[in-house]
Design an enzyme around this catalytic site. Structure first.
Site, PDB file in Angstrom:
ATOM      1  N   GLY A 209       0.822  -1.202   0.000  1.00  0.00           N
ATOM      2  CA  GLY A 209       0.000   0.000   0.000  1.00  0.00           C
ATOM      3  C   GLY A 209       0.859   1.255   0.000  1.00  0.00           C
ATOM      4  O   GLY A 209       0.623   2.190  -0.779  1.00  0.00           O
ATOM      5  N   HIS A 210       1.886   1.276   0.865  1.00  0.00           N
ATOM      6  CA  HIS A 210       2.817   2.404   0.866  1.00  0.00           C
ATOM      7  C   HIS A 210       3.543   2.507  -0.469  1.00  0.00           C
ATOM      8  O   HIS A 210       3.727   3.605  -1.012  1.00  0.00           O
ATOM      9  CB  HIS A 210       3.863   2.238   1.977  1.00  0.00           C
ATOM     10  CG  HIS A 210       3.313   2.247   3.359  1.00  0.00           C
ATOM     11  ND1 HIS A 210       3.360   1.135   4.180  1.00  0.00           N
ATOM     12  CD2 HIS A 210       2.704   3.212   4.084  1.00  0.00           C
ATOM     13  CE1 HIS A 210       2.820   1.429   5.348  1.00  0.00           C
ATOM     14  NE2 HIS A 210       2.408   2.680   5.318  1.00  0.00           N
TER      15      HIS A 210
ATOM     16  N   GLN B 128      -8.418  10.839   8.372  1.00  0.00           N
ATOM     17  CA  GLN B 128      -7.136  11.541   8.389  1.00  0.00           C
ATOM     18  C   GLN B 128      -6.963  12.376   7.123  1.00  0.00           C
ATOM     19  O   GLN B 128      -6.532  13.538   7.179  1.00  0.00           O
ATOM     20  CB  GLN B 128      -5.988  10.536   8.502  1.00  0.00           C
ATOM     21  CG  GLN B 128      -4.612  11.149   8.326  1.00  0.00           C
ATOM     22  CD  GLN B 128      -3.515  10.115   8.443  1.00  0.00           C
ATOM     23  OE1 GLN B 128      -3.101   9.769   9.552  1.00  0.00           O
ATOM     24  NE2 GLN B 128      -3.034   9.608   7.316  1.00  0.00           N
TER      25      GLN B 128
ATOM     26  N   SER C 149      -2.210  -3.037   6.109  1.00  0.00           N
ATOM     27  CA  SER C 149      -1.869  -2.194   7.250  1.00  0.00           C
ATOM     28  C   SER C 149      -0.626  -2.756   7.916  1.00  0.00           C
ATOM     29  O   SER C 149      -0.451  -3.981   7.982  1.00  0.00           O
ATOM     30  CB  SER C 149      -3.023  -2.168   8.262  1.00  0.00           C
ATOM     31  OG  SER C 149      -2.623  -1.566   9.483  1.00  0.00           O
TER      32      SER C 149
END
EC number: 6.3.2.1
Length: 279
Positions: free
Chosen positions: A33-34, A150, A182
């Site tokens: 994901g990053h 966020q 995550s």
């Protein structure tokens, strides 16, 4: 790729590359994901900076600051493959030196959902991200939509404080079985990992009911909650249908409605979300 630990050194690099930097803020223990954020950042700017900093001010009492996974060598491998030019990995004393006392708070939009159960969390997030913006001076910053609130809070901060940069929200990246990626997933036992699938399954159930014509938020909440409650041990922190812009609660859902949930599986708190009208 270089690794910078000093704020002063990072500021010097940013001065030399001003207007040409894309920033990907992270807390490390990177996953695909990053990496997807970093790959997209590569397309949007000449230089890519990924920050790796487990920010103590966004963790509350009895949260997982001390146990949050850390592995800089692992992170360097993923960042290099994704095309990152600089990892900015300061220690806490660099970001919050002795005598530090200034914090930034976005009031209304941070008060509910994760903000309700994690008081002070978003004050820590906005403070550290504002500091990163000032240190790195990016023209664009990329964040994942898994942390939807966020993202909304940071968009509001950028607007209200006149930061001269673009905020880009990127789609959630999921494991093959649907679990949102995550760093905290690594803390789940095999049994907990299986139970954690109730988050994505509850979203799927609510979206199926919505596609079937259900528009009552109360009814959709029951459908989604039943999936999680069927697993017995996971505990719902919140399961809410909200306006995706204001994050205010709704009585009736439409295609733009956000379903956001936070569920504790064992000792691990997981979040997920989806827009009802999106695949």
């Amino acid at each position: 790729m270089i690794v910078i630990h000093s704020v002063a050194q990072m500021q010097q690099y940013a001065r030399d590359k001003r207007g040409e930097i894309a920033l990907v803020p992270t807390m490390g223990y990177l996953h695909e994901g990053h990496a997807s954020l970093m790959v997209e950042a590569r397309k949007r700017a000449k230089y890519v900076v990924a920050s790796i900093f487990v920010n103590p001010t966004q963790f509350g009492v009895n949260e997982d600051l001390d146990s949050y996974p850390r592995d800089l060598e692992h992170d360097k491998e993923i960042a290099a493959k994704a095309g990152v030019d600089v990892i900015f990995a300061p220690i806490a004393a660099e970001m919050y030196p002795e005598g530090y006392q200034s914090y930034l708070n976005v009031e209304e939009i941070s008060a509910h959902l994760c903000g309700a159960s994690r008081p002070g969390h978003f004050r820590g997030v906005t403070t550290v991200v504002a500091k990163l913006f000032n240190i790195v001076a990016p023209k664009v910053a990329l964040f994942g939509k898994k942390d939807f609130q966020q993202l909304a809070v940071l968009r509001r901060m950028v607007q209200d404080f006149n930061f001269d940069l673009e905020i880009v929200g990127m789609p959630i990246v999921r494991e093959a079985d649907g679990l949102a990626m995550s760093s905290r997933n690594t803390k789940l036992s095999p049994v907990e990992r299986e139970k954690a699938l109730c988050l994505s399954r509850s979203i799927a159930a609510a979206k199926a009911a919505f596609r079937g014509g259900e528009r009552s938020v109360a009814a959709l909440q029951k459908v989604a909650a039943a999936v999680i409650e069927g697993e017995k041990s996971p505990q719902i922190d919140y399961l809410e249908f909200r306006d995706q812009d204001s994050l205010l609660p709704l009585d009736k859902a439409d295609e733009r409605t956000l379903l956001a949930l936070a569920v504790r599986v064992g000792s691990v708190r997981l979040i997920d979300n989806s827009i009802l009208g999106e695949d």
